[in-house]
Design a protein around this motif. Structure first.
Motif, PDB file in Angstrom:
ATOM      1  N   ALA A   1     -23.953 -38.461 -22.412  1.00 53.08           N
ATOM      2  CA  ALA A   1     -24.084 -37.315 -23.309  1.00 53.08           C
ATOM      3  C   ALA A   1     -25.488 -37.274 -23.901  1.00 53.08           C
ATOM      4  O   ALA A   1     -26.006 -38.277 -24.392  1.00 53.08           O
ATOM      5  CB  ALA A   1     -23.045 -37.400 -24.423  1.00 53.08           C
ATOM      6  N   ALA A   2     -26.112 -36.092 -23.851  1.00 52.63           N
ATOM      7  CA  ALA A   2     -27.499 -35.953 -24.282  1.00 52.63           C
ATOM      8  C   ALA A   2     -27.684 -36.466 -25.698  1.00 52.63           C
ATOM      9  O   ALA A   2     -26.884 -36.175 -26.600  1.00 52.63           O
ATOM     10  CB  ALA A   2     -27.929 -34.494 -24.181  1.00 52.63           C
ATOM     11  N   GLY A   3     -28.731 -37.243 -25.892  1.00 54.74           N
ATOM     12  CA  GLY A   3     -28.988 -37.829 -27.200  1.00 54.74           C
ATOM     13  C   GLY A   3     -30.331 -38.518 -27.222  1.00 54.74           C
ATOM     14  O   GLY A   3     -31.098 -38.451 -26.246  1.00 54.74           O
ATOM     15  N   PRO A   4     -30.648 -39.218 -28.329  1.00 52.19           N
ATOM     16  CA  PRO A   4     -31.952 -39.884 -28.446  1.00 52.19           C
ATOM     17  C   PRO A   4     -32.071 -41.082 -27.514  1.00 52.19           C
ATOM     18  O   PRO A   4     -31.067 -41.666 -27.082  1.00 52.19           O
ATOM     19  CB  PRO A   4     -31.981 -40.318 -29.916  1.00 52.19           C
ATOM     20  CG  PRO A   4     -30.539 -40.441 -30.306  1.00 52.19           C
ATOM     21  CD  PRO A   4     -29.818 -39.374 -29.541  1.00 52.19           C
ATOM     22  N   SER A   5     -33.288 -41.454 -27.219  1.00 45.77           N
ATOM     23  CA  SER A   5     -33.554 -42.638 -26.393  1.00 45.77           C
ATOM     24  C   SER A   5     -33.226 -43.904 -27.178  1.00 45.77           C
ATOM     25  O   SER A   5     -33.435 -43.971 -28.393  1.00 45.77           O
ATOM     26  CB  SER A   5     -35.020 -42.659 -25.973  1.00 45.77           C
ATOM     27  OG  SER A   5     -35.362 -41.494 -25.270  1.00 45.77           O
TER      28      SER A   5
ATOM     29  N   ILE B   1     -34.997 -48.923 -21.605  1.00 46.09           N
ATOM     30  CA  ILE B   1     -34.849 -47.731 -22.434  1.00 46.09           C
ATOM     31  C   ILE B   1     -33.926 -46.764 -21.700  1.00 46.09           C
ATOM     32  O   ILE B   1     -34.114 -46.485 -20.519  1.00 46.09           O
ATOM     33  CB  ILE B   1     -36.203 -47.055 -22.694  1.00 46.09           C
ATOM     34  CG1 ILE B   1     -37.101 -47.971 -23.523  1.00 46.09           C
ATOM     35  CG2 ILE B   1     -36.006 -45.713 -23.401  1.00 46.09           C
ATOM     36  CD1 ILE B   1     -38.506 -47.432 -23.725  1.00 46.09           C
ATOM     37  N   THR B   2     -32.906 -46.270 -22.401  1.00 49.32           N
ATOM     38  CA  THR B   2     -31.969 -45.304 -21.830  1.00 49.32           C
ATOM     39  C   THR B   2     -32.247 -43.930 -22.420  1.00 49.32           C
ATOM     40  O   THR B   2     -32.329 -43.775 -23.642  1.00 49.32           O
ATOM     41  CB  THR B   2     -30.520 -45.706 -22.112  1.00 49.32           C
ATOM     42  OG1 THR B   2     -30.263 -46.986 -21.514  1.00 49.32           O
ATOM     43  CG2 THR B   2     -29.540 -44.685 -21.529  1.00 49.32           C
TER      44      THR B   2
ATOM     45  N   VAL C   1     -39.466 -46.129 -29.245  1.00 51.63           N
ATOM     46  CA  VAL C   1     -38.488 -47.181 -29.533  1.00 51.63           C
ATOM     47  C   VAL C   1     -39.106 -48.553 -29.744  1.00 51.63           C
ATOM     48  O   VAL C   1     -38.467 -49.454 -30.296  1.00 51.63           O
ATOM     49  CB  VAL C   1     -37.419 -47.275 -28.415  1.00 51.63           C
ATOM     50  CG1 VAL C   1     -36.576 -46.004 -28.377  1.00 51.63           C
ATOM     51  CG2 VAL C   1     -38.061 -47.545 -27.057  1.00 51.63           C
ATOM     52  N   VAL C   2     -40.374 -48.762 -29.314  1.00 51.43           N
ATOM     53  CA  VAL C   2     -40.999 -50.072 -29.480  1.00 51.43           C
ATOM     54  C   VAL C   2     -42.523 -49.891 -29.475  1.00 51.43           C
ATOM     55  O   VAL C   2     -43.046 -49.001 -28.804  1.00 51.43           O
ATOM     56  CB  VAL C   2     -40.568 -51.043 -28.348  1.00 51.43           C
ATOM     57  CG1 VAL C   2     -41.019 -50.550 -26.995  1.00 51.43           C
ATOM     58  CG2 VAL C   2     -41.064 -52.452 -28.618  1.00 51.43           C
ATOM     59  N   THR C   3     -43.212 -50.712 -30.234  1.00 51.24           N
ATOM     60  CA  THR C   3     -44.669 -50.610 -30.310  1.00 51.24           C
ATOM     61  C   THR C   3     -45.294 -51.389 -29.155  1.00 51.24           C
ATOM     62  O   THR C   3     -45.565 -52.592 -29.252  1.00 51.24           O
ATOM     63  CB  THR C   3     -45.183 -51.163 -31.641  1.00 51.24           C
ATOM     64  OG1 THR C   3     -44.520 -50.483 -32.718  1.00 51.24           O
ATOM     65  CG2 THR C   3     -46.685 -50.956 -31.782  1.00 51.24           C
ATOM     66  N   VAL C   4     -45.487 -50.699 -28.054  1.00 53.16           N
ATOM     67  CA  VAL C   4     -46.090 -51.303 -26.876  1.00 53.16           C
ATOM     68  C   VAL C   4     -46.665 -50.184 -26.018  1.00 53.16           C
ATOM     69  O   VAL C   4     -46.233 -49.025 -26.111  1.00 53.16           O
ATOM     70  CB  VAL C   4     -45.040 -52.126 -26.080  1.00 53.16           C
ATOM     71  CG1 VAL C   4     -44.012 -51.204 -25.433  1.00 53.16           C
ATOM     72  CG2 VAL C   4     -45.708 -53.005 -25.032  1.00 53.16           C
ATOM     73  N   THR C   5     -47.627 -50.511 -25.195  1.00 51.65           N
ATOM     74  CA  THR C   5     -48.332 -49.512 -24.395  1.00 51.65           C
ATOM     75  C   THR C   5     -47.954 -49.624 -22.931  1.00 51.65           C
ATOM     76  O   THR C   5     -47.838 -50.721 -22.379  1.00 51.65           O
ATOM     77  CB  THR C   5     -49.852 -49.692 -24.538  1.00 51.65           C
ATOM     78  OG1 THR C   5     -50.206 -49.576 -25.919  1.00 51.65           O
ATOM     79  CG2 THR C   5     -50.607 -48.635 -23.745  1.00 51.65           C
TER      80      THR C   5
END
Length: 212
Positions: free
Chosen positions: A104-108, A115-116, A140-144
């Motif tokens: 169901a559509a929603g936030p990551s 990551i979903t 969702v996370v501080t990374v590049t």
């Protein structure tokens, strides 16, 4: 960069895992609704004969550290379950996969190194999924993001199909550039790459003329 466009009729860019997985070309006008905007040419038919059949892109184009967008067109029957898995490399391995799912559509969300991104199950309609991979990671996370390295499709039920076309990767477009194609219904960019040939200049000149 176009990684897959079914117009050339090649299925050799995909490997199959599973007892009854198949990939075949299909005429675009043999599938309803037709692929926008014209419903002509070829599309790919990914078929799962058994639960969890996997199709993996094995053609050229990966990896490229400058690619931050990935886009693809797909059509599924109502309720069809799927997972599009985009393999990535990030600093310290904090994120290894981004999975676009039929949930169901929603936030990551982030679970472990995955990551979903749920976009909803099939509804017998063509849709273009255009993903800003760097933004999804940063949400969702501080990374590049370092690079995109792979693409797979898993069908979560037996005897189901996904129709597929126009897998591409790219970067942010230069200011005032023209995209390769646009959704004829809402005007949004359809694919994450741009035309650089003579026809693009003709269209650009026409747009400037009309604006003036």
């Amino acid at each position: 960069i176009v990684l897959e466009n079914a117009e050339d009729g090649s299925t050799a860019r995909w490997s199959k895992s599973g007892s009854r997985a198949t990939v075949a070309n299909a005429a675009a006008n043999s599938v309803l609704p037709n692929e926008p905007p014209y419903g002509t040419g070829n599309i790919l038919d990914f078929h799962a004969g058994s639960v969890g059949d996997v199709l993996t892109y094995i053609g050229g184009g990966f990896p490229d550290s400058t690619d931050s967008y990935i886009g693809f067109e797909h059509l599924e029957a109502a309720g069809t379950g799927f997972v599009f898995d985009i393999s990535v490399v990030t600093a310290h391995g904090l994120v290894r996969d981004i999975q676009v799912t039929s949930g169901a559509a929603g936030p990551s969300t982030l679970a472990g190194t995955v990551i979903t991104v749920p976009i909803g199950a099939g509804a017998m309609a063509w849709r273009t999924t255009l993903l800003n991979v760097q933004s999804e990671i940063a949400s969702v996370v501080t990374v590049t993001l370092s690079k995109i390295t792979g693409f797979t499709l898993t069908l979560t039920a037996a005897n189901t199909d996904i129709y597929f076309d126009n897998l591409s990767v790219g970067t942010l477009q230069p200011a005032n550039s023209l995209s390769f194609s646009y959704d004829t219904y809402n005007g949004q960019v359809d694919q994450a790459y741009i035309r650089a040939g003579s026809m693009a200049w003709v269209v650009y000149a026409y747009c400037v003329y009309m604006a003036m």
